[in-house]
Write a protein that holds these residues in place. Structure first.
Motif, PDB file in Angstrom:
ATOM      1  N   ILE A   1      98.761 -80.141  72.155  1.00  0.00           N
ATOM      2  CA  ILE A   1      99.564 -79.132  72.849  1.00  0.00           C
ATOM      3  C   ILE A   1      99.010 -78.898  74.255  1.00  0.00           C
ATOM      4  O   ILE A   1      99.787 -78.775  75.224  1.00  0.00           O
ATOM      5  CB  ILE A   1      99.644 -77.832  72.020  1.00  0.00           C
TER       6      ILE A   1
ATOM      7  N   ARG B   1     105.723 -82.553  72.796  1.00  0.00           N
ATOM      8  CA  ARG B   1     105.094 -81.258  72.538  1.00  0.00           C
ATOM      9  C   ARG B   1     105.785 -80.552  71.372  1.00  0.00           C
ATOM     10  O   ARG B   1     105.132 -79.868  70.572  1.00  0.00           O
ATOM     11  CB  ARG B   1     105.093 -80.391  73.795  1.00  0.00           C
TER      12      ARG B   1
ATOM     13  N   TYR C   1     103.949 -78.911  68.201  1.00  0.00           N
ATOM     14  CA  TYR C   1     104.201 -77.544  67.733  1.00  0.00           C
ATOM     15  C   TYR C   1     104.675 -77.556  66.273  1.00  0.00           C
ATOM     16  O   TYR C   1     104.211 -76.765  65.451  1.00  0.00           O
ATOM     17  CB  TYR C   1     105.264 -76.860  68.590  1.00  0.00           C
TER      18      TYR C   1
ATOM     19  N   LEU D   1     104.478 -74.211  64.207  1.00  0.00           N
ATOM     20  CA  LEU D   1     105.024 -73.310  65.223  1.00  0.00           C
ATOM     21  C   LEU D   1     106.473 -73.701  65.522  1.00  0.00           C
ATOM     22  O   LEU D   1     106.780 -74.370  66.510  1.00  0.00           O
ATOM     23  CB  LEU D   1     104.162 -73.368  66.490  1.00  0.00           C
TER      24      LEU D   1
ATOM     25  N   PRO E   1     108.349 -72.356  69.118  1.00  0.00           N
ATOM     26  CA  PRO E   1     108.091 -73.171  70.301  1.00  0.00           C
ATOM     27  C   PRO E   1     108.631 -74.591  70.164  1.00  0.00           C
ATOM     28  O   PRO E   1     109.088 -75.187  71.144  1.00  0.00           O
ATOM     29  CB  PRO E   1     106.565 -73.166  70.425  1.00  0.00           C
TER      30      PRO E   1
END
Length: 167
Positions: A67, A87, A91, A96, A99
């Motif tokens: 990240i 990315r 994530y 996550l 994001p």
């Protein structure tokens, strides 16, 4: 520099995306690999290195490091769709989802035919219980990449789930 490079890559990517649409394409994996290669070219050696480092960190399951590298890449190359897509994967693998969804949206804004981002979107939507929306994302990805058996299976599975039938 990125804009000049992007035009050439866009033309080659367009050719590859058209080739993916051919009904009889026994070498579809080769075409897909070439497309990923085109999408991975930022036009800058230093940006390409950040992408490689980020992807290497994902492969090593060092998601925080990934990240960090990919955030630096996004900061320096905000028009590079593959920076956001990579990315988003970091994530996602970190759990996550918010994001990751945001980065997938950026990817698709910059490259609406990014079947990888659409597949990622479908995966997150399916995992969070949004089956009808996931089906829409998978269908969109499958329309772009009709040879991917995983996408075909995902569409079939969710068509059954969303119709109320059992598997």
């Amino acid at each position: 520099m990125f804009a000049e490079r992007g035009l050439a890559d866009s033309a080659r990517a367009d050719e590859l995306l058209e080739e993916l649409q051919l009904p009889d394409l026994p070498n579809w994996q080769r075409v897909e690999d070439a497309l990923w290669t085109e999408w991975s070219k930022s036009g800058s050696a230093s940006m390409d290195l950040l992408l490689k480092r980020g992807r290497d960190a994902i492969e090593a399951e060092a998601f925080g490091t990934a990240i960090e590298h990919l955030t630096a890449l996004v900061d320096h190359a905000p028009d590079f769709a593959e920076a956001y897509n990579s990315r988003a994967l970091a994530y996602y693998r970190s759990g996550l989802y918010g994001p990751a969804l945001s980065d997938l949206a950026h990817t698709l804004e910059l490259n609406p035919r990014h079947f990888g981002a659409l597949t990622g979107l479908g995966t997150i939507l399916e995992e969070t219980g949004h089956d009808a929306a996931a089906l829409g994302a998978y269908r969109a990805a499958h329309a772009i990449h009709p040879h991917d058996p995983d996408l075909e299976e995902a569409v079939h599975r969710l068509e059954i789930v969303t119709s109320g039938r059992t598997l």
